[in-house]
Design an enzyme around this catalytic site. Structure first.
Site, short mmCIF file in Angstrom:
data_model
loop_
_atom_site.label_atom_id
_atom_site.label_comp_id
_atom_site.label_asym_id
_atom_site.label_seq_id
_atom_site.Cartn_x
_atom_site.Cartn_y
_atom_site.Cartn_z
CD GLU A 128 63.32 61.34 -0.08
OE1 GLU A 128 62.58 61.57 0.79
OE2 GLU A 128 64.47 61.64 0.34
CG HIS B 268 66.57 60.54 -4.95
ND1 HIS B 268 65.33 61.37 -5.12
CD2 HIS B 268 66.81 60.56 -3.81
CE1 HIS B 268 65.03 62.08 -4.08
NE2 HIS B 268 65.78 61.16 -3.11
CG HIS C 4 64.17 65.79 -1.99
ND1 HIS C 4 65.48 66.08 -1.72
CD2 HIS C 4 64.12 64.26 -1.69
CE1 HIS C 4 66.28 65.11 -1.47
NE2 HIS C 4 65.69 63.97 -1.21
CG ASP D 102 66.55 59.43 0.63
OD1 ASP D 102 66.64 59.73 -0.56
OD2 ASP D 102 66.86 60.09 1.55
C1 GRE Z 1 68.96 62.79 -0.53
O1 GRE Z 1 68.50 63.05 -1.56
O2 GRE Z 1 67.82 62.22 0.23
C2 GRE Z 1 70.15 62.87 -0.19
C3 GRE Z 1 70.90 63.58 -0.95
C4 GRE Z 1 72.49 63.78 -0.51
C5 GRE Z 1 72.82 63.30 0.40
C6 GRE Z 1 72.08 62.18 1.31
C7 GRE Z 1 70.68 62.10 1.11
O3 GRE Z 1 70.43 64.32 -1.89
O4 GRE Z 1 69.95 61.60 1.65
ZN ZN Z 2 66.02 61.94 -1.12
#
Ligand code: GRE
Ligand code: ZN
Length: 326
Positions: free
Chosen positions: A8, A10, A164, A287
């Protein structure tokens, strides 16, 4: 532990970067935006320093799901998928890709999913909750009948679908009014994603596609702790199930879901999840960039589970699920 796989994790492109602004204190934006836009620099250093051999990368949130013009959603999905494919191709030992999908239009989403797996070599999709379609005020969930052809494609391609989180629309969020600190990762993300998951379970989707696999982050968005009660409430009235699915919902949770450790680095919670869904269905994740890779790894590498389970959760479960050879 060396050789971990995290999924996970990004990145953003210029068009979607601002979607991640506003969740964390404004003084952290420079750091967060830098982390989101970096692919091959700081990110790989963090991986090297923390025993993460591979990241499966996905676009930030809500990004494509919030672009209610379907042609624009399709365009941004394709653009980000094409960029991701290049980074993966340049770093085949370090990255894989999840498709961003324009679920505003089922045909477009099916076509892009097929392209991403067959032409770009992606290992699945990561979708940020419901899609806004045609109007900003809409919120469309994927248990609805119009998505049946999309799930047929996912099942045929035999790739996992990562559901997600995103925030509920303001019009759906009366319960959080006056309490903005409950939005985002604190609580609203998990609530939104858990309910969406239960809708999928109850819809009969997994009766039609018994091998379909959904991945949830954040140690299962609270579901491991709740599945027993969901199936057993008010048992004295009998167990007539007022939903289309054939089985108890816990049955689907145990056979059609995987969960990751993203943003939930807590041994007590992991052990509950191991008891409920089993260590074969739990996958290490951080994350990044919303969480630190070292916070995830420093916890996971020494948490009090067996070395067998650590290897499965940290690496081999993901290799099997995503057909990754390393
Ligand atoms: C995530 O993609 O897990 C996320 C966000 C914004 C804030 C915190 C977060 O998109 O963990
Ligand atoms: Zn995330």
């Amino acid at each position: 532990m060396q050789g971990k796989i995290a999924l996970e994790e990004h990145y953003a492109i210029e068009d979607t970067l601002q979607d991640s602004n506003g969740y964390l204190p404004s003084e952290t934006w420079e750091e967060l935006s830098g982390r989101l836009m970096d692919i091959e620099g700081r990110r790989i250093d963090e991986m090297d320093q923390n025993g993460v051999e591979m990241m499966i990368l996905s676009l930030n949130a809500p990004a494509v799901q919030a672009i209610y013009d379907r042609n624009r959603a399709n365009e941004i999905a394709k653009k980000s998928n094409d960029m991701l494919a290049e980074w993966v191709q340049r770093n085949p030992g370090r990255f894989r890709g999840f498709a961003a999908l324009p679920l505003q239009d089922v045909d477009m989403a099916c076509a892009e999913m097929e392209r991403c797996v067959k032409e770009l070599g992606f290992v699945g999709a990561l979708v940020n909750g419901f899609s806004q379609i045609d109007t900003e005020e809409s919120a469309v969930y994927y248990d609805l009948p119009q998505y049946a052809p999309f799930w047929d494609v996912i099942a045929d391609l035999d790739v996992p679908f990562y559901l997600h989180p995103r925030n509920p629309l303001p019009s759906m969020a009366q319960i959080y009014e006056g309490h903005p600190w409950l939005l985002g990762p604190t609580w609203a993300f998990g609530q939104e994603t858990a309910v969406h998951s239960l809708r999928l379970m109850a819809s009969g989707l997994f009766d039609r596609h018994p091998n379909l696999q959904i991945v949830l982050g954040h140690m299962g968005e609270g579901l491991p702790y709740s599945m027993w009660r969901i199936d057993n409430r008010n048992k004295w009235v009998g167990d007539e199930r007022a939903y289309p699915a054939k089985k108890m919902l816990g049955n689907y949770f145990q056979n059609n879901f995987y969960i990751t450790t993203s943003g939930n680095f807590r041994t007590q919670t992991l052990i509950d999840a191991m008891l409920e869904i089993g260590s074969d269905r739990i996958l290490f994740s951080a994350d990044w960039p919303f969480e630190n890779v070292d916070h995830a790894a420093n916890w996971f590498d020494v948490c009090t589970i067996s070395e067998d389970d650590r290897l499965k959760i940290g690496r081999t479960n993901s290799m099997h699920l995503f057909d990754i050879e390393l």
